[in-house]
Design an enzyme around this catalytic site. Structure first.
Site, PDB file in Angstrom:
ATOM      1  N   ARG A   1       0.838  -1.328   0.057  1.00 22.05           N
ATOM      2  CA  ARG A   1      -0.087  -0.007  -0.011  1.00 22.05           C
ATOM      3  C   ARG A   1       0.982   1.081  -0.078  1.00 22.05           C
ATOM      4  O   ARG A   1       2.143   1.382   0.474  1.00 22.05           O
ATOM      5  CB  ARG A   1      -0.919   0.153   1.221  1.00 22.05           C
ATOM      6  CG  ARG A   1      -1.886   1.296   1.306  1.00 22.05           C
ATOM      7  CD  ARG A   1      -2.627   1.255   2.484  1.00 22.05           C
ATOM      8  NE  ARG A   1      -1.773   1.416   3.659  1.00 22.05           N
ATOM      9  CZ  ARG A   1      -1.569   2.691   4.066  1.00 22.05           C
ATOM     10  NH1 ARG A   1      -1.818   3.771   3.421  1.00 22.05           N
ATOM     11  NH2 ARG A   1      -0.786   2.906   5.096  1.00 22.05           N
ATOM     12  N   GLN A   2       0.385   2.315  -0.616  1.00 26.55           N
ATOM     13  CA  GLN A   2       1.047   3.571  -0.514  1.00 26.55           C
ATOM     14  C   GLN A   2      -0.197   4.598  -0.365  1.00 26.55           C
ATOM     15  O   GLN A   2      -1.324   4.246  -0.698  1.00 26.55           O
ATOM     16  CB  GLN A   2       1.585   4.096  -1.940  1.00 26.55           C
ATOM     17  CG  GLN A   2       2.828   3.297  -2.363  1.00 26.55           C
ATOM     18  CD  GLN A   2       3.855   3.617  -1.798  1.00 26.55           C
ATOM     19  OE1 GLN A   2       4.075   3.730  -0.364  1.00 26.55           O
ATOM     20  NE2 GLN A   2       4.784   4.069  -2.505  1.00 26.55           N
ATOM     21  N   SER A   3       0.167   5.465   0.482  1.00 20.87           N
ATOM     22  CA  SER A   3      -0.772   6.558   0.722  1.00 20.87           C
ATOM     23  C   SER A   3      -1.530   7.569  -0.043  1.00 20.87           C
ATOM     24  O   SER A   3      -2.762   7.783   0.455  1.00 20.87           O
ATOM     25  CB  SER A   3      -0.484   7.098   2.271  1.00 20.87           C
ATOM     26  OG  SER A   3       0.306   6.591   3.164  1.00 20.87           O
ATOM     27  N   SER A   4      -1.174   7.733  -1.114  1.00 27.90           N
ATOM     28  CA  SER A   4      -1.475   8.832  -1.914  1.00 27.90           C
ATOM     29  C   SER A   4      -0.957   8.156  -3.390  1.00 27.90           C
ATOM     30  O   SER A   4       0.112   7.624  -3.521  1.00 27.90           O
ATOM     31  CB  SER A   4      -1.144   9.971  -1.571  1.00 27.90           C
ATOM     32  OG  SER A   4       0.472  10.198  -1.868  1.00 27.90           O
TER      33      SER A   4
END
Length: 277
Positions: A21-24
């Site tokens: 996962r990456q936040s943005s």
């Protein structure tokens, strides 16, 4: 091959899931090294004893924040697989990839402990069903939530500081543009200027936003608005749109930041009504 002590045959018979996962969306495009490190967790799974065919990567949450589990299809898929006892170990580069709040984190730990699922990160492999494993994973979750709060407080303090100096560049409403030097001026389209001037002039005469809408509709006049890309579009006026123009301090040349805030609404307890016999 040295298999970690926490890994047992019951775990190796199940899937090893690597959660990415990456936040943005911006981080997905720029933080390529972090993304590569997360995908490399497949090597950790192989080193722990899992067959490559039993390793699954879930990366449906790229560009999604970990502050909540809502809207994260990858996280929901992961929870479903764990609940079905299909996962022997869950790999994440650190616990911040899984959850940034303790509510989601402890619920996931409870589920993993109940369904005999291990949790692994860059530091090691832990069994949430054991007191030591739960303690370490719980501390990691607390640190992740505190880190999110610290980052948010730091960003908010910076925004407030710039706002106090009048240097905070907020998104301008329709009819105002900002040049390369940061100076705000009226939109170059004269029709946009005239239509917004008509909104204020009509309101001074009729004294009500609904009357302004009625005047525009009677004369078949449209109101300039912004689409999601910031381009000017012409639409039929509504009372909220008219009020948004009249109440926006930017048209008076004022910089206002933090006018509104979200306050969670307390839920009323459910009352059980007893039907008469």
């Amino acid at each position: 091959m040295n298999v970690p002590e926490a890994v047992h045959p019951v775990h190796l018979l199940r899937l090893a899931v690597v959660y990415v996962r990456q936040s943005s969306p911006h981080q997905t495009l720029t933080n390529l090294e972090s993304l590569k490190l997360q995908y490399n967790l497949r090597d950790h799974a192989r080193a722990a004893g899992w067959d490559p065919g039993q390793i699954r990567t879930i990366d449906a949450d790229l560009g999604r924040s970990g502050r909540t589990s809502q809207g994260r299809r990858g996280f929901q898929e992961l929870v479903a697989l764990v609940n079905q006892e299909q996962v022997g170990i869950l790999f994440a580069y650190d616990v911040t990839r899984l959850a940034r709040n303790c509510t989601d984190w402890y619920q996931l730990l409870d589920l993993c402990g109940f369904r005999t699922c291990l949790v692994g990160d860059q530091d090691g492999i832990y069994d949430p069903a054991t007191p030591n494993g739960r303690l370490i994973l719980g501390l990691k979750g607390l640190i992740a939530e505190l880190e999110l709060h610290t980052l948010k407080a730091r960003l908010t303090a910076g925004l407030l500081n710039k706002a106090q100096r009048g240097e905070l560049a907020l998104t301008l409403p329709i009819g105002l543009v900002r040049d390369s030097l940061g100076r705000v001026s009226k939109h170059p389209d004269q029709e946009v200027q005239n239509r917004l001037g008509l909104v204020f002039g009509t309101f001074l005469q009729v004294k009500a936003a609904c009357q302004v809408v009625r005047f525009f509709n009677a004369h078949e006049l449209l109101l300039p608005r912004k689409d999601r890309f910031g381009d000017v579009v012409w639409r039929k006026p509504t009372v909220p749109a008219i009020l948004g123009v009249l109440k926006n301090p930017a048209y008076a040349g004022a910089l206002v930041y933090g006018r509104t805030r979200a306050v969670p609404r307390a839920r009323a307890p459910h009352e059980r009504v007893q039907k008469p016999l």
